[in-house]
Design an enzyme around this catalytic site. Sequence first.
Site, mmCIF file in Angstrom:
data_model
loop_
_atom_site.group_PDB
_atom_site.id
_atom_site.type_symbol
_atom_site.label_atom_id
_atom_site.label_comp_id
_atom_site.label_asym_id
_atom_site.label_seq_id
_atom_site.Cartn_x
_atom_site.Cartn_y
_atom_site.Cartn_z
ATOM 1 N N GLY A 46 0.859 -1.187 0.072
ATOM 2 C CA GLY A 46 0.052 0.112 -0.012
ATOM 3 C C GLY A 46 0.818 1.189 -0.134
ATOM 4 O O GLY A 46 1.909 1.242 0.481
ATOM 5 N N GLN A 51 2.760 10.057 1.348
ATOM 6 C CA GLN A 51 3.893 9.160 1.077
ATOM 7 C C GLN A 51 4.738 9.604 -0.228
ATOM 8 O O GLN A 51 5.742 9.204 -0.457
ATOM 9 C CB GLN A 51 3.942 7.697 1.239
ATOM 10 C CG GLN A 51 3.521 7.208 2.660
ATOM 11 C CD GLN A 51 3.264 5.793 2.766
ATOM 12 O OE1 GLN A 51 2.241 4.951 2.134
ATOM 13 N NE2 GLN A 51 4.624 5.019 2.902
ATOM 14 N N CYS A 88 6.277 -0.247 6.922
ATOM 15 C CA CYS A 88 5.806 0.819 6.098
ATOM 16 C C CYS A 88 6.690 1.336 5.138
ATOM 17 O O CYS A 88 8.077 1.161 5.565
ATOM 18 C CB CYS A 88 5.479 1.795 7.082
ATOM 19 S SG CYS A 88 5.084 3.527 6.086
ATOM 20 N N LEU A 89 6.445 1.435 3.920
ATOM 21 C CA LEU A 89 7.574 1.948 2.992
ATOM 22 C C LEU A 89 8.357 3.401 3.488
ATOM 23 O O LEU A 89 9.333 3.533 2.871
ATOM 24 C CB LEU A 89 6.672 2.218 1.695
ATOM 25 C CG LEU A 89 6.404 1.001 0.803
ATOM 26 C CD1 LEU A 89 5.624 1.277 -0.094
ATOM 27 C CD2 LEU A 89 7.479 0.218 0.509
ATOM 28 N N HIS A 130 -3.765 0.668 7.652
ATOM 29 C CA HIS A 130 -2.356 1.350 7.660
ATOM 30 C C HIS A 130 -2.539 2.629 7.061
ATOM 31 O O HIS A 130 -2.186 3.762 7.129
ATOM 32 C CB HIS A 130 -1.561 0.412 7.311
ATOM 33 C CG HIS A 130 -0.189 0.793 7.148
ATOM 34 N ND1 HIS A 130 1.056 0.719 8.001
ATOM 35 C CD2 HIS A 130 0.427 1.890 6.349
ATOM 36 C CE1 HIS A 130 1.765 1.319 7.630
ATOM 37 N NE2 HIS A 130 1.857 1.925 6.642
ATOM 38 N N GLU A 131 -3.027 2.292 5.737
ATOM 39 C CA GLU A 131 -2.948 3.355 4.598
ATOM 40 C C GLU A 131 -4.007 4.537 4.793
ATOM 41 O O GLU A 131 -3.658 5.984 4.941
ATOM 42 C CB GLU A 131 -3.378 3.024 3.305
ATOM 43 C CG GLU A 131 -2.420 1.917 2.580
ATOM 44 C CD GLU A 131 -0.851 2.156 2.895
ATOM 45 O OE1 GLU A 131 -0.683 3.371 2.707
ATOM 46 O OE2 GLU A 131 -0.163 1.286 3.137
ATOM 47 N N HIS A 134 -2.459 7.113 7.423
ATOM 48 C CA HIS A 134 -1.605 8.023 6.583
ATOM 49 C C HIS A 134 -2.227 9.312 6.410
ATOM 50 O O HIS A 134 -1.631 10.245 6.432
ATOM 51 C CB HIS A 134 -0.916 7.261 5.406
ATOM 52 C CG HIS A 134 0.159 6.541 5.580
ATOM 53 N ND1 HIS A 134 1.488 6.989 6.073
ATOM 54 C CD2 HIS A 134 0.637 5.225 5.435
ATOM 55 C CE1 HIS A 134 2.423 6.173 6.334
ATOM 56 N NE2 HIS A 134 2.007 4.938 5.758
HETATM 57 NI NI NI Z 1 3.146 3.303 5.430
#
Ligand code: NI
Length: 159
Positions: A46, A51, A88-89, A130-131, A134
């Site tokens: 995701g 991000q 997380c990226l 999670h997304e 953000h």
């Molecule tokens: Ni993330």
Amino acid sequence: MALRNIVKEGDPILERKCRPVEKFDEKLHTLLDDMAETLYDSGGVGLAGPQVGILRRLCVIDVGEGLFEFINPEIVETKGEQERVEGCLSCPDQYGIILRPKYVKTRYFDRFGKEHFVEGEDLFAQAMCHEFDHLDGILFKTKVERMLSQEELEGMNEE
Ligand code: NI
């Protein structure tokens, strides 16, 4: 399509609340295409607007069931609980144990402004939580029960 740079932890943009998407235009479609390409390139499941430096309520998710584009998503129902490992990226090589709902139902809009509902369980439910966090400036690290140690991470890699 083009790869976008993924913002990393420490950049204050990740802690800001996003505004809703208002225009379902060509610019949005290009952004979503770029986000999908960036997601697949990264190997994550995701990626959310902040991000890639965009403070709008949108994200892309693919947990192996195809690509979902979520515009102005809103969780309308949750059920149960699950304890999962999460990363997380924007926080490379960091993982934690987190409690998430087992089931999530979400209302959202597609890139053309059409309303949809989707239900997800397990990893998909976790990814949506999670997304969507953000979009409210919340990183998973602020919600974890605990972060995994270096020893635990090395153990995971050997499996
Ligand atoms: Ni993330």
